[in-house]
Design a protein around this motif. Structure first.
Motif, PDB file in Angstrom:
ATOM      1  N   ARG A 243     -40.200   6.256 -14.856  1.00  0.00           N
ATOM      2  CA  ARG A 243     -40.667   5.591 -16.071  1.00  0.00           C
ATOM      3  C   ARG A 243     -39.770   5.908 -17.259  1.00  0.00           C
ATOM      4  O   ARG A 243     -39.699   5.147 -18.208  1.00  0.00           O
ATOM      5  CB  ARG A 243     -42.096   6.032 -16.400  1.00  0.00           C
ATOM      6  N   LYS A 244     -39.124   7.028 -17.239  1.00  0.00           N
ATOM      7  CA  LYS A 244     -38.217   7.449 -18.316  1.00  0.00           C
ATOM      8  C   LYS A 244     -36.890   7.813 -17.680  1.00  0.00           C
ATOM      9  O   LYS A 244     -36.809   8.091 -16.499  1.00  0.00           O
ATOM     10  CB  LYS A 244     -38.749   8.698 -19.022  1.00  0.00           C
ATOM     11  N   GLY A 245     -35.904   7.889 -18.461  1.00  0.00           N
ATOM     12  CA  GLY A 245     -34.631   8.381 -17.962  1.00  0.00           C
ATOM     13  C   GLY A 245     -34.714   9.898 -17.767  1.00  0.00           C
ATOM     14  O   GLY A 245     -35.549  10.566 -18.380  1.00  0.00           O
TER      15      GLY A 245
ATOM     16  N   LEU B 190     -32.737  12.254 -18.760  1.00  0.00           N
ATOM     17  CA  LEU B 190     -32.431  12.995 -19.986  1.00  0.00           C
ATOM     18  C   LEU B 190     -33.631  13.035 -20.914  1.00  0.00           C
ATOM     19  O   LEU B 190     -33.965  14.086 -21.468  1.00  0.00           O
ATOM     20  CB  LEU B 190     -31.217  12.373 -20.688  1.00  0.00           C
ATOM     21  N   GLU B 191     -34.315  11.912 -21.077  1.00  0.00           N
ATOM     22  CA  GLU B 191     -35.504  11.873 -21.925  1.00  0.00           C
ATOM     23  C   GLU B 191     -36.592  12.790 -21.359  1.00  0.00           C
ATOM     24  O   GLU B 191     -37.279  13.486 -22.102  1.00  0.00           O
ATOM     25  CB  GLU B 191     -36.036  10.449 -22.036  1.00  0.00           C
ATOM     26  N   PHE B 192     -36.753  12.776 -20.063  1.00  0.00           N
ATOM     27  CA  PHE B 192     -37.749  13.641 -19.405  1.00  0.00           C
ATOM     28  C   PHE B 192     -37.430  15.109 -19.680  1.00  0.00           C
ATOM     29  O   PHE B 192     -38.306  15.890 -20.034  1.00  0.00           O
ATOM     30  CB  PHE B 192     -37.761  13.366 -17.895  1.00  0.00           C
ATOM     31  N   TYR B 193     -36.167  15.487 -19.549  1.00  0.00           N
ATOM     32  CA  TYR B 193     -35.744  16.870 -19.767  1.00  0.00           C
ATOM     33  C   TYR B 193     -35.965  17.283 -21.221  1.00  0.00           C
ATOM     34  O   TYR B 193     -36.462  18.370 -21.503  1.00  0.00           O
ATOM     35  CB  TYR B 193     -34.267  17.030 -19.373  1.00  0.00           C
ATOM     36  N   ILE B 194     -35.638  16.402 -22.152  1.00  0.00           N
ATOM     37  CA  ILE B 194     -35.819  16.694 -23.582  1.00  0.00           C
ATOM     38  C   ILE B 194     -37.308  16.873 -23.893  1.00  0.00           C
ATOM     39  O   ILE B 194     -37.696  17.809 -24.605  1.00  0.00           O
ATOM     40  CB  ILE B 194     -35.183  15.586 -24.453  1.00  0.00           C
ATOM     41  N   ASP B 195     -38.139  15.999 -23.344  1.00  0.00           N
ATOM     42  CA  ASP B 195     -39.585  16.129 -23.556  1.00  0.00           C
ATOM     43  C   ASP B 195     -40.118  17.442 -22.988  1.00  0.00           C
ATOM     44  O   ASP B 195     -40.964  18.096 -23.590  1.00  0.00           O
ATOM     45  CB  ASP B 195     -40.336  14.955 -22.917  1.00  0.00           C
TER      46      ASP B 195
ATOM     47  N   SER C 166     -38.972  20.307 -25.218  1.00  0.00           N
ATOM     48  CA  SER C 166     -39.702  20.232 -26.488  1.00  0.00           C
ATOM     49  C   SER C 166     -41.133  20.716 -26.323  1.00  0.00           C
ATOM     50  O   SER C 166     -41.679  21.395 -27.199  1.00  0.00           O
ATOM     51  CB  SER C 166     -39.722  18.797 -27.012  1.00  0.00           C
ATOM     52  N   SER C 167     -41.755  20.393 -25.208  1.00  0.00           N
ATOM     53  CA  SER C 167     -43.146  20.801 -24.999  1.00  0.00           C
ATOM     54  C   SER C 167     -43.274  22.307 -24.806  1.00  0.00           C
ATOM     55  O   SER C 167     -44.312  22.884 -25.086  1.00  0.00           O
ATOM     56  CB  SER C 167     -43.746  20.058 -23.803  1.00  0.00           C
TER      57      SER C 167
END
Length: 104
Positions: A84-86, A88-93, A96-97
């Motif tokens: 659902r996400k790339g 890189l976006e998954f890793y950043i999220d 961040s969490s």
């Protein structure tokens, strides 16, 4: 003062084949260091020095099954999120969490 302990062996502890029996071991223990369990389906646990009942085949299987199902669930969830996400976006999220800076 000496803290020496003397242990004396008695001929009354001899078994039929001339080997000393386990007269110095705790109940259900045997062998030269009393680290053999005389009860069936028990094993010697060095951490506490006692004979412990072996886990049943059923409980071992259920633990194994639970681990497998958890791994499948985590793999499925990760695959779904990453599709659902790339990546890189998954890793950043994820990073961040965790909010690592506030815990330092």
């Amino acid at each position: 003062g000496s803290n020496k302990t003397n242990i004396f062996r008695s001929d009354s502890g001899r078994s039929k084949n001339g080997v000393f029996s386990d007269i110095y071991c705790n109940e259900d223990h045997q062998g030269p260091l009393c680290e053999v369990c005389s009860k069936k389906d028990y094993f010697f646990k060095k951490e506490d020095g006692h004979c412990t009942k072996c886990p049943s085949l059923e409980s071992t299987f259920l633990i194994f099954l639970g681990i497998c199902l958890t791994a499948i669930l985590l793999n499925t969830a990760t695959t779904f999120i990453m599709s659902r996400k790339g990546f890189l976006e998954f890793y950043i999220d994820l990073v961040s969490s965790l909010d690592l800076q506030s815990k330092l």
